[in-house]
Scaffold this motif. Sequence first.
Motif, PDB file in Angstrom:
ATOM      1  N   ILE A  55      -0.634  65.744 -28.567  1.00  0.00           N
ATOM      2  CA  ILE A  55       0.539  66.607 -28.578  1.00  0.00           C
ATOM      3  C   ILE A  55       0.147  68.028 -28.954  1.00  0.00           C
ATOM      4  O   ILE A  55      -0.621  68.252 -29.890  1.00  0.00           O
ATOM      5  N   GLU A  56       0.689  68.995 -28.221  1.00  0.00           N
ATOM      6  CA  GLU A  56       0.469  70.413 -28.494  1.00  0.00           C
ATOM      7  C   GLU A  56       1.793  71.160 -28.398  1.00  0.00           C
ATOM      8  O   GLU A  56       2.712  70.734 -27.696  1.00  0.00           O
ATOM      9  N   LYS A  57       1.882  72.278 -29.120  1.00  0.00           N
ATOM     10  CA  LYS A  57       3.062  73.130 -28.999  1.00  0.00           C
ATOM     11  C   LYS A  57       3.171  73.658 -27.568  1.00  0.00           C
ATOM     12  O   LYS A  57       2.150  73.982 -26.937  1.00  0.00           O
ATOM     13  N   GLY A  58       4.397  73.774 -27.087  1.00  0.00           N
ATOM     14  CA  GLY A  58       4.616  74.308 -25.754  1.00  0.00           C
ATOM     15  C   GLY A  58       4.670  73.262 -24.662  1.00  0.00           C
ATOM     16  O   GLY A  58       5.025  73.574 -23.522  1.00  0.00           O
ATOM     17  N   GLN A  59       4.316  72.008 -24.979  1.00  0.00           N
ATOM     18  CA  GLN A  59       4.381  70.957 -23.973  1.00  0.00           C
ATOM     19  C   GLN A  59       5.831  70.626 -23.626  1.00  0.00           C
ATOM     20  O   GLN A  59       6.722  70.732 -24.455  1.00  0.00           O
ATOM     21  N   LYS A  60       6.040  70.218 -22.383  1.00  0.00           N
ATOM     22  CA  LYS A  60       7.389  69.870 -21.943  1.00  0.00           C
ATOM     23  C   LYS A  60       7.724  68.445 -22.373  1.00  0.00           C
ATOM     24  O   LYS A  60       6.863  67.564 -22.374  1.00  0.00           O
ATOM     25  N   ALA A  61       8.977  68.246 -22.718  1.00  0.00           N
ATOM     26  CA  ALA A  61       9.462  66.916 -23.087  1.00  0.00           C
ATOM     27  C   ALA A  61      10.699  66.593 -22.257  1.00  0.00           C
ATOM     28  O   ALA A  61      11.546  67.457 -22.014  1.00  0.00           O
ATOM     29  N   LEU A  62      10.780  65.359 -21.803  1.00  0.00           N
ATOM     30  CA  LEU A  62      11.936  64.872 -21.057  1.00  0.00           C
ATOM     31  C   LEU A  62      12.708  63.927 -21.968  1.00  0.00           C
ATOM     32  O   LEU A  62      12.165  62.921 -22.425  1.00  0.00           O
ATOM     33  N   VAL A  63      13.970  64.269 -22.219  1.00  0.00           N
ATOM     34  CA  VAL A  63      14.764  63.557 -23.222  1.00  0.00           C
ATOM     35  C   VAL A  63      15.988  62.925 -22.574  1.00  0.00           C
ATOM     36  O   VAL A  63      16.696  63.576 -21.795  1.00  0.00           O
ATOM     37  N   SER A  64      16.218  61.664 -22.880  1.00  0.00           N
ATOM     38  CA  SER A  64      17.440  60.980 -22.464  1.00  0.00           C
ATOM     39  C   SER A  64      18.175  60.521 -23.719  1.00  0.00           C
ATOM     40  O   SER A  64      17.565  59.981 -24.644  1.00  0.00           O
ATOM     41  N   LEU A  65      19.494  60.760 -23.749  1.00  0.00           N
ATOM     42  CA  LEU A  65      20.318  60.410 -24.902  1.00  0.00           C
ATOM     43  C   LEU A  65      21.267  59.284 -24.537  1.00  0.00           C
ATOM     44  O   LEU A  65      21.796  59.236 -23.423  1.00  0.00           O
TER      45      LEU A  65
END
Length: 374
Positions: free
Chosen positions: A258-268
């Motif tokens: 994990i690094e800062k600036g990486q994209k994350a895909l979130v489902s709620l």
Amino acid sequence: MKFMPYFAVHKEYILPMKIVFLLSTLLCISCGSKQERTLPIVKKLTESVYASVTIQPDSLYEAYAIVNGILERNLVEEGALVHKNTPLAHITNSSSALNAENARLSLQLTASNYQGNSTVLKELQEDIETARLTFTNDSINYKRQENLWRQHIGSKIAYETRKLAYQRSKNQLNVLDNKFNRTRKELQTQVKQAQNTYKNSQITTGEYTITSKINGKVYALYKNRGEIVTTMEALALVGSTSNFVIELLVDEVDIVKIEKGQKALVSLDAYADRVFEAVVTKIYPQKDSRSQTFKVEALFIKTPEKLYPGLSGEGNIVIYEKSDALIVPKEYIVNGNSVVTDDGLKTVEIGLQNLNEVEITKGITTTTELLKPE
């Protein structure tokens, strides 16, 4: 003509008959089951790290009292919008009010003494005036007697008596002057101490009103009127109204990716069938020993219409993307680095992978037909 019984067949015919029977059995089995096959394909592959998701308001904090007492009343309701320094709750404590009043009276007394209106300095000033008059009179008498003694007029006893009275009155005046200055300084110090005590009592009294430290919303109130309040228990939960943080719990085996600036895909769970994009903004270095996870924070690129503290879901942090990867289903991989072909096992090199697919970087092509391992 004689016929041999079945069990008397000559032994040289037994082995060939067994082979024929085994071959026919294998042929029947192969005819009855058709093994699944596939061809590698070239497509975009995304490698990601899974994380559980919890939504929390930005700047979320619990408001504590720094004094003990009884909750007189909550000054806001849950869900109320507040500004910085808005009163949230008020605590009562009778001893604090009495201490403040005592400090005020003490300040008045010491200030009055210092200003000279009390008998302390006034009496000293009167004593000094009396001592000064006595000193002046004794000084005149001493000088007169001294002049007479130089002229051999009068007795030596009279001269020494005048001299002794002069020295005594002079010393007494010095003592009273020193006492006055010392007393005045002591009273001045007492005034400063009383002022500090009174200010401290005022501050302490003010601390019985809990205020908001930020502009935001009151998400929870933990105490009701009349309940005992201690410094160890929170009174309210306050956080931002519009800015929300995505908290992702990442397994320790994946945190190094994990690094800062990486994209994350979130489902709620609250927004079914929708995926929100976010960006990793913070990585906490301390591991949670109970869950064996690290906390990672991310921010929405486009925030959902409504959010509440504690909303949960799932997330995938994108580690790497490749648009032209040679992909095979993960269930076709044997022993971690081999695939089954018509020619037998073939060793391959593995690249990116996700839960269902694996990239093959070397060993096969798009025309290599793969058999699914049984």
